[in-house]
Design a protein around this motif. Structure first.
Motif, PDB file in Angstrom:
ATOM      1  N   ALA A 134       0.831  -1.203   0.000  1.00  0.00           N
ATOM      2  CA  ALA A 134       0.000   0.000   0.000  1.00  0.00           C
ATOM      3  C   ALA A 134       0.862   1.248   0.000  1.00  0.00           C
ATOM      4  N   TRP A 154       2.881   1.551  -5.759  1.00  0.00           N
ATOM      5  CA  TRP A 154       2.517   0.311  -5.084  1.00  0.00           C
ATOM      6  C   TRP A 154       2.456  -0.816  -6.104  1.00  0.00           C
ATOM      7  N   ALA A 213      -4.632  -0.703   1.550  1.00  0.00           N
ATOM      8  CA  ALA A 213      -3.942  -1.591   2.477  1.00  0.00           C
ATOM      9  C   ALA A 213      -3.669  -2.900   1.761  1.00  0.00           C
ATOM     10  N   ARG A 214      -2.668  -3.629   2.239  1.00  0.00           N
ATOM     11  CA  ARG A 214      -2.329  -4.904   1.613  1.00  0.00           C
ATOM     12  C   ARG A 214      -3.511  -5.874   1.687  1.00  0.00           C
ATOM     13  N   THR A 237      -2.051  -7.916   8.006  1.00  0.00           N
ATOM     14  CA  THR A 237      -1.195  -6.942   7.327  1.00  0.00           C
ATOM     15  C   THR A 237      -1.976  -5.667   7.009  1.00  0.00           C
ATOM     16  N   ASP A 262      -1.286  -1.777   8.213  1.00  0.00           N
ATOM     17  CA  ASP A 262      -1.302  -0.626   7.314  1.00  0.00           C
ATOM     18  C   ASP A 262      -2.226   0.475   7.833  1.00  0.00           C
ATOM     19  N   ARG A 270      -0.519   2.172  10.688  1.00  0.00           N
ATOM     20  CA  ARG A 270       0.496   3.090  10.177  1.00  0.00           C
ATOM     21  C   ARG A 270      -0.153   4.393   9.693  1.00  0.00           C
TER      22      ARG A 270
END
Length: 354
Positions: free
Chosen positions: A6, A15, A45-46, A98, A102, A105
């Motif tokens: 991401a 990305w 996001a992943r 994950t 994200d 973060r």
């Protein structure tokens, strides 16, 4: 396509994604393909599934004679098409761990941007999130003074963050009489620390240096959890082998390479040299701390010198003395303050004070 990496949510970056379906002028192309895209939906996001319209073309690598070859990095990413997103949106948001990292973060980044002065926000993002968007002048100043490593998420960052959590967890478990009587709480907290090391490395940007340090912490703390201790050299070797097993091209990752070389220098050169210097007048404070700092800087720099010279051909003696002052300020003051700031959004006065 499904997002694998991401971009920063408020700064549309580059990305990679893996296609589930790719249409080009009413024709379905067989796949899946790995795409390297710029722009696109915000707050990716992943694992998110996105429907985008993009201008794509075969990946082209431009070789600059003064820079390392881009081929190994491209091989590690595996992308065969690249281009810019023209429009689209997220069709299915991921709920995996994950993706949760994200989103965390993104929240920490938004609080840094909201509370830090504009001039220092990039430094905080570098220390906490591993992002490198420093002002050109600041980046050049850190580089010329030999202090750029302070802004890279490295072994010291993980030691401060993860071992602090391990110590806090052990302190809490010791005070739970029922648990302390039945289990070795030091081993329990070490087992959790091995897991937290990997989570923190991913949260802090997943750079090569962060993962190398996380692998070494996993080996050390995992050994403690199982009831035995490993030497530093054995743990370092194990972390390199783990990195190579997961990514055979990890040797082309400069941050992983420099992290491994610096750690090897601290173990192979720094420890014997420190013992040699701990004699006579050097045993007295403050000379002991001064010599210890100089020994650490020199021993970490010597193995890294060939790689550093390959990057820009510049090294400076200023780093020896700049690290004596900036090292403690960066690792023992700025980093803990920035990490605590990331956890204090529920207490605005404390957050702003930090």
């Amino acid at each position: 396509c499904e997002s694998d990496v991401a971009p920063p949510p408020e700064r549309l970056g580059v990305w990679t994604g893996r296609t589930e379906r790719l249409e080009c002028e009413d024709a379905d192309l067989p796949g899946p393909f790995i795409l390297r895209l710029s722009g696109g939906p915000r707050r990716l996001a992943r694992g998110d599934v996105v429907d985008v319209v993009a201008g794509l073309g075969p990946l082209q690598l431009f070789r600059n004679a003064s820079l390392p070859s881009p081929t190994p990095g491209a091989a590690r990413r595996g992308a065969v098409l690249s281009g810019a997103v023209l429009g689209g949106d997220v069709t299915r948001a991921s709920r995996g761990w994950t993706a949760q990292i994200d989103h965390l973060r993104a929240r920490v980044r938004s609080r840094i941007d909201a509370t830090y002065p504009e001039v220092t926000a990039p430094l905080a993002r570098a220390l906490v999130l591993g992002e490198s968007d420093l002002d050109t002048t600041d980046a050049a100043a850190f580089s010329k003074s030999g202090l750029l490593h302070l802004l890279a998420v490295s072994g010291t960052h993980l030691v401060i963050a993860v071992l602090a959590l391990v110590g806090a967890l052990r302190t809490a478990l010791v005070r739970c009489g029922f648990l302390a009587r039945r289990y070795d709480v030091a081993r329990v907290s070490s087992a959790w620390g091995a897991i937290l090391g990997c989570i923190y490395a991913d949260f802090a940007g997943g750079s090569g240096s962060a993962w190398r340090a996380a692998f070494m912490l996993c080996v050390v703390l995992g050994g403690r959890a199982l009831g035995f201790r490993l030497s530093g050299s054995l743990a370092l070797g194990a972390s390199i082998l783990i990195g190579l097993a997961l990514d055979p091209l990890v040797g082309s990752d400069l941050s992983f390479l420099l992290s491994a070389l610096a750690t090897a220098g601290l173990i192979g050169i720094g420890q014997p040299l420190a013992q040699l210097c701990e004699r006579g007048i050097w045993e007295r404070a403050p000379l002991k701390q001064l010599v210890g700092s100089l020994v650490a800087t020199v021993s970490a720099t010597i193995p890294c010198a060939p790689a550093l010279a390959f990057i820009d051909g510049q090294m400076t003696f200023a780093a020896l003395f700049a690290n004596v002052v900036a090292g403690p300020l960066g690792e023992l003051v700025a980093l803990p303050a920035c990490l605590l700031h990331a956890l204090s959004s529920a207490f605005p006065p404390l957050e702003l004070g930090l």
